[in-house]
Design an enzyme around this catalytic site. Structure first.
Site, PDB file in Angstrom:
ATOM      1  N   LYS A  16       1.989 -10.105   0.435  1.00 38.28           N
ATOM      2  CA  LYS A  16       0.722  -9.516   0.853  1.00 38.28           C
ATOM      3  C   LYS A  16      -0.335  -9.999  -0.122  1.00 38.28           C
ATOM      4  O   LYS A  16      -0.252  -9.733  -1.323  1.00 38.28           O
ATOM      5  CB  LYS A  16       0.784  -7.988   0.846  1.00 38.28           C
ATOM      6  N   TYR A  63       3.501  -8.609  -3.869  1.00 36.98           N
ATOM      7  CA  TYR A  63       2.210  -7.948  -3.640  1.00 36.98           C
ATOM      8  C   TYR A  63       1.227  -8.488  -4.666  1.00 36.98           C
ATOM      9  O   TYR A  63       1.320  -8.170  -5.851  1.00 36.98           O
ATOM     10  CB  TYR A  63       2.396  -6.444  -3.766  1.00 36.98           C
TER      11      TYR A  63
END
Length: 353
Positions: free
Chosen positions: A197, A168
């Site tokens: 992400k 992330y």
């Protein structure tokens, strides 16, 4: 849609290659707290509202959302106790399963700095029903952190993680920690790191990751964290989005994802491209609220448009919602009422669910 193997991602040290989550639109769901005026309400630390949480989860998957990210940044992970994390994940796994959505994976977020704490959180998340872990980069000492240090930190987590790991990368909440494309290339080779992400707008870096010939893109999936970048990211090799606006208008964001893949399969026409641009434009209009207010704006819109949850926002210091209430919402009302009409139009067509 195939049912995910919930034993996927056995201990990373085994060397077995884990699989990424199925391609599609995911939502970083907000965590719903008890409303003001309810018997259990506590203004400092309101308890979970699992009924609303489930209502929202089913609203999303019925709108075509491929899976849920629970306890990411939008889920206020840093304000949530360990027992609440486990209760939240397990309740939503059960709710999805009971409603016939066993094929919709749950990705559990972690936002810790210490490797052992991160591993413990991942282990508990798996026990509660999560299939993947989305691990936030360690940003406390970001200015002094080297790319080698970032690489070794994520590798240490992935080596022992009992779930497949997604990186992330969100500089906005990690003290501007920067993870270079070359570092992603090294991390993508790890058998237990299956994707990322990217919650930033550095489109050249996104291209250098999503289109890199030095990454096995069948094993490592690139998701944008910004729905306003969905169409551009799809064109450079990204898989899809983990997007906040999709938590308000799931069918709209899913429709753009489907349009791209369907048109690519048959040969994209000028008409296809214009339709996708038009829909991306509408998404970008809505994403301005998400960019400006984050979870507060998302909760405000969900409550006002769909009657789920409270407009009072999150736990302290996020409690209170819009400071100017109706006055601030009036700046967004026309755009969001228009998006609601489009969402309902897509629902009537029944293509996404």
């Amino acid at each position: 849609m195939s049912v995910p193997d919930r034993t996927n991602g056995t201990n990373g040290s085994s060397g077995a290659q884990a699989s990424p989550p199925p391609a599609g639109i995911y939502v970083p769901v907000p965590t719903f707290w008890a409303k003001e005026g309810t018997a259990s309400y506590d203004p400092v630390s309101p308890p979970l509202d699992l009924d609303t949480q489930t209502e929202h989860s089913l609203f999303l998957v019925k709108g075509g959302i491929r899976g849920l990210v629970i306890l990411g940044s939008t889920g206020e992970a840093i304000f949530t106790r360990s027992e609440e994390r486990n209760q939240l994940i397990s309740s939503q796994r059960k709710a999805l399963d009971d409603a016939g959505y066993k094929d919709r994976p749950i990705i559990a977020g972690t936002a810790t700095q210490q490797i052992d704490d991160t591993l413990k959180m991942i282990e508990e998340s798996k026990a509660a029903g999560a299939e993947f872990a989305m691990v936030l980069g360690p940003g406390y000492f970001a200015p002094a952190t080297s790319q080698q240090g970032i690489q070794k930190w994520f590798q240490a987590v992935a080596n022992k993680s009992v779930l497949p790991v997604m990186i992330y990368h969100y500089p906005g909440v990690t003290n501007d920690l920067y993870i270079a494309p070359a570092t992603f290339e090294k991390l993508a080779a790890h058998p237990n790191i299956v994707g990322t992400k990217l919650s930033h707008g550095i489109i050249d870096d996104q291209t250098l990751i999503a289109a890199s010939p030095r990454i096995d893109h069948d094993h490592f999936y690139v998701f944008t964290g910004l729905g306003q970048n969905l169409l551009p990211v799809l064109t450079i090799g990204g898989v899809a989005a983990i997007d906040g606006l999709a938590g308000i208008f799931p069918r709209i964001v899913v429709r753009l994802f489907n349009m791209f893949n369907e048109s690519a399969a048959k040969g994209t026409s000028k008409q296809d491209m214009q339709a996708m641009r038009d829909l991306q434009f509408r998404i970008c209009e809505g994403e301005k609220l998400v960019a400006a207010y984050g979870v507060i704006g998302i909760k405000e819109a969900i409550a006002r448009l769909w009657g789920m949850g409270s407009k009072t926002g999150g736990r302290l210091p996020l409690a209170g919602g819009f400071q100017e209430g109706d006055k601030e919402w009036s700046k967004w009302a026309e755009t969001f009422e228009g998006l609601k009409q489009l969402e309902e139009k897509f629902k009537s067509e029944g293509k996404e669910a």
